[in-house]
Motif scaffolding. Structure first.
Motif: not given
Lengths: 401, 138
Positions: A353, A374-375, A377-379
């Motif tokens: 991330d 999971y995390y 995803k924002r990127r």
């Protein structure tokens, strides 16, 4: 909350305004949980994240004169010198990493840049009162080592490192360390991978301290890492017990402090398969890359990959994230050479991330860690989740089952 | 309607007034788009809904000890923060983040509040006074 004379002076700014701010935040947290006093810590781990909020808070305390009384180990950012060689890092992202590095250096942190301090470099003894943030780190020091830490946020752990204190509540007391939920595992735990899925059952397990039964007598360090990391992705768990395995749960009675469980949950093979389907992108297609090391891979996980890759060539990119210590070992042991010859990379000090993965945006990867999927995803990174061997074989073929 | 008052317990100081948004699931603020305030987490009970300017009612926080703070920080930077938070199960990561980001937060609300309040109701919340007032029903 009752403060000692020295704590009153700290709050009054005797040791710096930054130290006073840190203590003020800790008192507010403590009071919301009904803590009556502050107690000293002997270790801390700060989940540095190299994100805007992280830097804002670290610099704010630093500018106000704060210094760490208990030098904490820290989480990964990204290895700037490495990524500037292999990809393009924007000026903004480079400056963020540089400033984060400078801020934590000036605060007096131990710049380990690893999310697995509990395997080396920062290992508490049984009963030791500490302040550990980081998904897998808090449950590991509580559950496996029997130390006492609340599930600190990166910021509250930094406050604790600065003041050398924590409010006494939650997992620091005997009573709150007793189990709440009996989790009977009927699923077959074939490898460390099943612990990833078991950890991801947070929604079914519910709030409280889970006590697992039905697990094998020997649970590997990697399985504990996976379980803790995923429990704190699907939920919020500072502590778990495994009957007959973890030190405060030698028997079921000990785990529950002689009381009846408040809740009972059964986890079956179908539960694990169901959660995997829910969180993984669909398989049976081409992939662009493989990413491992969320949490940082151990030397034995690196060995497992090297064994499969020996003498072969990868069709997809492969990134293995480790601590600098594990990378050094891998180099000494010839594993780095095997992985490099196959076309793979081992990278130290780095996390999935982080902005250094810009070139993977919009691409499809494989990983064995649901947290890794999971995390980021924002990127814009997406992942098919499979067990380690299937992932490595997928990277060799450029296609996942 | 007559106003109805409920007791609560302060976690993070402050007072505000706004519309209620209820989540059945725990919340990870990192998986909310900071530009819109819309929840992007797959399968979440608030998926597709915006938390911007709302008083959020939810069970607890979940997930990583670092990105909860960045999630709230980015929402604040884009003026899409929730106005306040009402939770059932306090946990350190979420509590510390609310205090640091100076967002009012309370817990231990009368059970009757949960039986009464609905999405879109307008409430005022005063964490320091330990008081929630239901002002307008949808």
């Amino acid at each position: 909350m009752k403060l000692t004379k020295q704590q009153e002076e700290m709050l009054g700014g005797k040791y710096s305004e930054g130290t006073a701010t840190a203590l003020k935040i800790q008192i507010a947290v403590g009071e919301s949980f009904g803590a009556e006093r502050l107690v000293p810590i002997t270790r801390a781990h700060v989940a540095l994240s190299n994100q805007d909020a992280d830097l804002w808070f670290a610099e704010k305390l630093l500018k106000a004169g704060a210094k760490c009384k208990i030098p904490p180990t820290v989480n990964p950012g990204f290895c700037l010198s490495y990524f500037q060689k292999v990809t393009t890092i924007s000026e903004e992202d480079a400056s963020l990493m540089q400033r984060t590095h400078e801020a934590y250096k000036a605060l007096g942190a131990v710049l380990t840049y690893s999310c697995t301090p509990y395997l080396g470099g920062n290992i508490p003894r049984f009963g030791e009162i500490v302040a550990f943030s980081e998904s897998s780190a808090t449950p590991y020091v509580n559950s496996v080592w029997g130390a006492r830490s609340n599930r600190e946020s990166a910021q509250s752990a930094l406050c604790a490192a600065i003041t050398g204190l924590v409010p006494e509540y939650g997992l620091l007391t005997d009573e709150n360390r007793q189990g709440d939920i009996l989790v009977e595992v009927q699923a077959e735990m074939k490898s460390d991978f099943e612990y990833q899925l078991l950890g991801y059952m947070g929604k079914k397990i519910g709030n409280g301290v889970p006590v697992f039964t039905g697990l094998p007598k020997y649970v590997t360090p990697e399985a504990h890492m996976n379980l803790g990391a995923q429990l704190n992705t699907s939920g919020a768990y500072g502590l778990y017990h495994i009957v007959g395995v973890t030190p405060e749960a030698q028997t079921l009675e000990a785990a529950f402090g002689g009381k009846e469980p408040k809740r009972r949950v059964t986890i079956t093979d179908e539960d694990l398969q169901g959660i995997l389907q829910e969180i993984s992108e669909e398989g049976a297609r081409k992939i662009d890359f493989a990413m491992f090391g969320c949490p940082h891979f151990t030397i034995s996980q690196v060995q497992e990959i090297a064994k499969i890759l020996a003498g072969k060539k990868l069709k997809s990119e492969m990134w293995i994230l480790t601590s600098s210590y594990t990378k050094e070992l891998a180099e000494r042991m010839g594993l780095l050479e095997v992985i490099n010859n196959a076309g793979g990379h081992i990278v130290e000090d780095t996390c999935p991330d982080q902005p250094c993965w810009h070139h993977l945006k919009g691409k499809l990867g494989v990983t064995e860690s649901p947290k890794c999927a999971y995390y980021p995803k924002r990127r814009g990174l997406s992942f098919v989740i499979r067990d380690l061997r299937t992932c490595v074989e997928a990277a060799l073929k450029g296609e996942v089952e | 309607m007559s106003e109805k008052t409920f007791k609560c317990h302060k976690i993070s100081e402050g007072a505000t007034e706004g519309e209620v948004l209820i989540s059945q699931d725990d919340i990870m603020f990192y998986l909310i788009d900071p530009k819109t305030g819309i929840v992007i987490e797959k399968g979440h009970s608030l998926e597709g809904k915006s938390v911007a300017g709302k008083i959020l009612v939810f069970p607890s926080g979940k997930g990583s000890s670092v990105v909860q703070a960045d999630g709230m920080y980015q929402l604040a930077k884009n003026n899409n923060s929730p106005k306040a938070m009402i939770i059932k199960y306090p946990e350190t990561v979420l509590v510390a983040t609310a205090i640091i980001m100076e967002t009012p937060m309370v817990d231990r609300v009368d059970e009757e509040f949960y039986e009464t309040v609905k999405d879109g109701d307008v409430i005022s919340l005063d964490a320091d006074a330990g008081k929630i007032v239901l002002k307008k029903r949808v």
